[in-house]
Scaffold this active site. Sequence first.
Site, PDB file in Angstrom:
ATOM      1  N   GLY A 118       0.825  -1.209   0.000  1.00 46.06           N
ATOM      2  CA  GLY A 118       0.000   0.000   0.000  1.00 46.06           C
ATOM      3  C   GLY A 118       0.857   1.256   0.000  1.00 46.06           C
ATOM      4  N   GLY A 148       5.243  -1.191  10.864  1.00 46.54           N
ATOM      5  CA  GLY A 148       6.231  -1.915  11.657  1.00 46.54           C
ATOM      6  C   GLY A 148       7.663  -1.429  11.553  1.00 46.54           C
ATOM      7  N   HIS A 450       0.124 -22.995  47.400  1.00 46.75           N
ATOM      8  CA  HIS A 450       1.353 -23.700  47.740  1.00 46.75           C
ATOM      9  C   HIS A 450       1.313 -25.110  47.165  1.00 46.75           C
ATOM     10  CE1 HIS A 450       4.838 -24.989  50.016  1.00 46.75           C
ATOM     11  NE2 HIS A 450       4.161 -26.079  50.340  1.00 46.75           N
TER      12      HIS A 450
HETATM   13  P1  FAD Z   1       5.317  -5.646  12.184  1.00 45.99           P
HETATM   14  O1  FAD Z   1       5.053  -6.887  12.914  1.00 45.99           O
HETATM   15  O2  FAD Z   1       6.657  -5.402  11.645  1.00 45.99           O
HETATM   16  O3  FAD Z   1       4.243  -5.637  10.984  1.00 45.99           O
HETATM   17  C1  FAD Z   1       4.218  -4.682   9.986  1.00 45.99           C
HETATM   18  C2  FAD Z   1       3.710  -5.331   8.720  1.00 45.99           C
HETATM   19  O4  FAD Z   1       3.472  -4.321   7.757  1.00 45.99           O
HETATM   20  C3  FAD Z   1       4.718  -6.280   8.076  1.00 45.99           C
HETATM   21  O5  FAD Z   1       4.162  -7.568   7.932  1.00 45.99           O
HETATM   22  C4  FAD Z   1       5.033  -5.656   6.730  1.00 45.99           C
HETATM   23  O6  FAD Z   1       5.176  -6.616   5.695  1.00 45.99           O
HETATM   24  C5  FAD Z   1       3.800  -4.801   6.489  1.00 45.99           C
HETATM   25  N1  FAD Z   1       4.041  -3.648   5.618  1.00 45.99           N
HETATM   26  C6  FAD Z   1       5.007  -2.698   5.739  1.00 45.99           C
HETATM   27  N2  FAD Z   1       4.866  -1.754   4.785  1.00 45.99           N
HETATM   28  C7  FAD Z   1       3.792  -2.121   4.061  1.00 45.99           C
HETATM   29  C8  FAD Z   1       3.127  -1.549   2.943  1.00 45.99           C
HETATM   30  N3  FAD Z   1       3.542  -0.399   2.408  1.00 45.99           N
HETATM   31  N4  FAD Z   1       2.061  -2.185   2.443  1.00 45.99           N
HETATM   32  C9  FAD Z   1       1.620  -3.361   2.970  1.00 45.99           C
HETATM   33  N5  FAD Z   1       2.189  -3.939   4.034  1.00 45.99           N
HETATM   34  C10 FAD Z   1       3.258  -3.329   4.575  1.00 45.99           C
HETATM   35  N6  FAD Z   1       7.930  -8.687  20.743  1.00 45.99           N
HETATM   36  C11 FAD Z   1       7.347  -9.198  21.841  1.00 45.99           C
HETATM   37  O7  FAD Z   1       6.500  -8.540  22.435  1.00 45.99           O
HETATM   38  N7  FAD Z   1       7.689 -10.438  22.318  1.00 45.99           N
HETATM   39  C12 FAD Z   1       8.606 -11.197  21.711  1.00 45.99           C
HETATM   40  O8  FAD Z   1       8.885 -12.306  22.159  1.00 45.99           O
HETATM   41  C13 FAD Z   1       9.253 -10.683  20.559  1.00 45.99           C
HETATM   42  N8  FAD Z   1      10.179 -11.412  19.933  1.00 45.99           N
HETATM   43  C14 FAD Z   1      10.766 -10.899  18.805  1.00 45.99           C
HETATM   44  C15 FAD Z   1      11.746 -11.669  18.189  1.00 45.99           C
HETATM   45  C16 FAD Z   1      12.369 -11.200  17.054  1.00 45.99           C
HETATM   46  C17 FAD Z   1      13.421 -12.036  16.391  1.00 45.99           C
HETATM   47  C18 FAD Z   1      11.988  -9.936  16.508  1.00 45.99           C
HETATM   48  C19 FAD Z   1      12.632  -9.414  15.263  1.00 45.99           C
HETATM   49  C20 FAD Z   1      11.026  -9.168  17.131  1.00 45.99           C
HETATM   50  C21 FAD Z   1      10.403  -9.641  18.285  1.00 45.99           C
HETATM   51  N9  FAD Z   1       9.438  -8.901  18.963  1.00 45.99           N
HETATM   52  C22 FAD Z   1       8.868  -9.401  20.092  1.00 45.99           C
HETATM   53  C23 FAD Z   1       8.993  -7.583  18.474  1.00 45.99           C
HETATM   54  C24 FAD Z   1       7.665  -7.708  17.691  1.00 45.99           C
HETATM   55  O9  FAD Z   1       7.856  -8.606  16.635  1.00 45.99           O
HETATM   56  C25 FAD Z   1       7.227  -6.351  17.170  1.00 45.99           C
HETATM   57  O10 FAD Z   1       7.147  -5.433  18.218  1.00 45.99           O
HETATM   58  C26 FAD Z   1       5.857  -6.455  16.502  1.00 45.99           C
HETATM   59  O11 FAD Z   1       5.896  -7.340  15.424  1.00 45.99           O
HETATM   60  C27 FAD Z   1       5.399  -5.072  16.014  1.00 45.99           C
HETATM   61  O12 FAD Z   1       4.192  -5.178  15.328  1.00 45.99           O
HETATM   62  P2  FAD Z   1       3.823  -4.164  14.154  1.00 45.99           P
HETATM   63  O13 FAD Z   1       2.516  -4.653  13.622  1.00 45.99           O
HETATM   64  O14 FAD Z   1       3.951  -2.780  14.607  1.00 45.99           O
HETATM   65  O15 FAD Z   1       4.934  -4.369  13.047  1.00 45.99           O
END
Ligand code: FAD
Length: 471
Positions: A118, A148, A450
Amino acid sequence: ATGSDARDLVIIGGGVAGYVAAIKAGQEGMKVTCIEKRGTLGGTCLNVGCIPSKSLLNNSHLYHQILHDTKHRGIEVGDVKLNLKQLMKAKETSVEGLTKGIEFLFKKNGVEYLKGTGSFVDQHTVKVALNDGGETVVAGKNILIATGSEVTPFPGLEIDEKTIISSTGAIALQEVPKKLLVIGGGIIGLEMASVWSRLGSEVTVVEYLDQIGGPGMDTEIAKSIQKILKRQGINFKTGTKVLSGEKTGDGVDVQIESAKGGKQETLNADVVLVAIGRRPYTKGLGLENIGLELDERGRVIIDSQYRTKIPHIRCVGDVTFGPMLAHKAEEEAVAAIEYIKTGHGHVNYGCIPAVMYTAPEVAWVGQSEQDLKKAGVKYRVGTFPFSANSRAKTNLDSEGMVKMLADAETDRLLGIHIIGPNAGEMIAEGTLALEYGASSEDIARTCHAHPTLAEAFKEAAMATYSKAIHF
Ligand code: FAD
Ligand code: NAD
């Protein structure tokens, strides 16, 4: 302007932030479209983050335990072999089940799901380059940015996900590296160091600061977990900066130096994991077409109602302010929809738990001792070691402690820090206590079953306002 066919809400990004907002909006009766380019829902967390890393942590722990922690329990095991392919397959099965589950929830809640990328055409219109080819356009009365984050690169160390890897490569290695060097002793660094060290790698973690654990971890707890992880075989070089690195014929050479300066040293490894943090992701989103600017760290700027300066365009999750955690993204997603629907929403940023899923786990909520000192707050400390907890002793799993920090005058709890078995589950009680404004005495006077690990939680509270019984 929006036409009559405009959706109530268009969400860009189907990660935890985006998909939770989509489901919540659907539940609220809104016409909602979610655009995700990955091909599967759940974002970083479900596909390459929280979920696959926890699968590997769980199963590598089990493997390590079978190898090293059975005999004295009266369990004799024969030939124990690692089948890395199957370990990875188990991970993939969990990921697949969960991402498909979100698709089901979308259908259940009437969410339209567009697979594609998007980008903003104007303030109400998003163009979608469809994964299957072609393009479509959606208009939204409200738009939510939930794109993200991505790995912060290390200059000069180009990630190929084979010898120089990010967390994404670290959850998908096809063989156990002999030597693994981890740049960054934050949560990703330590979780991945644990996985590969348990599976047989010789692991060294290089951390710039004097303390491991990343931002927010209490210093006493960080020191303690470092000792425990060191005993498990992980090497640490804290207060050390990585200067540069280059691929050699059979691995990578990495130059390091003390953070304070001094003699340089070269470390060699078969695989190098870059884990120095993540940065907001807004590439290709067309923010320039709507005049939205980012802050100096690339974050989308929002107000307390998640509104950008264009009020019907909101933003939640890793791409904006706050800790990059899945549960934080989830809370914000729900609150943002509530703001759109009712004008009210709420996230208590002082009360977001953090968990590091090493063994033992480390978990905390609220402020650390160093935070309180810095703020000049007078506080009391109460601790209780798991070595004095009956269940932990019975389970022969008694490393760690519960540490509570309470206001010296009012006894209100200000921070709770745990190292120990199941700390990640136990912190939920601490989070609830902080959210409800509990005092340490409130917890100390609450009956805990406990024999449970949770009794260590109660006794730490007793130690904060009075004295623990068993220590
Ligand atoms: P994201 O999960 O990054 O999702 C964003 C999505 O938007 C992506 O799928 C991407 O493809 C999509 N996107 C981006 N731009 C566009 C566009 N222009 N059009 C369409 N789609 C798009 N957090 C925890 O709380 N506990 C944990 O145990 C934990 N473990 C982790 C382990 C690892 C290895 C990593 C890397 C992170 C971990 N995290 C953990 C952090 C967690 O993954 C993130 O905080 C969380 O995923 C954030 O969610 P979000 O939806 O903001 O972003
Ligand atoms: P982080 O910010 O937690 O840790 C990065 C570490 O790298 C810090 O300790 C920093 O001092 C160090 N560092 C930075 N530059 C360095 C350099 N040049 N040399 C040596 N060390 C250096 O980041 P992360 O571990 O990459 O994790 C990214 C995000 O993902 C975090 O927000 C984290 O909370 C989240 N995450 C959470 C979990 C969980 O909740 N269990 C698991 C994994 C990731």
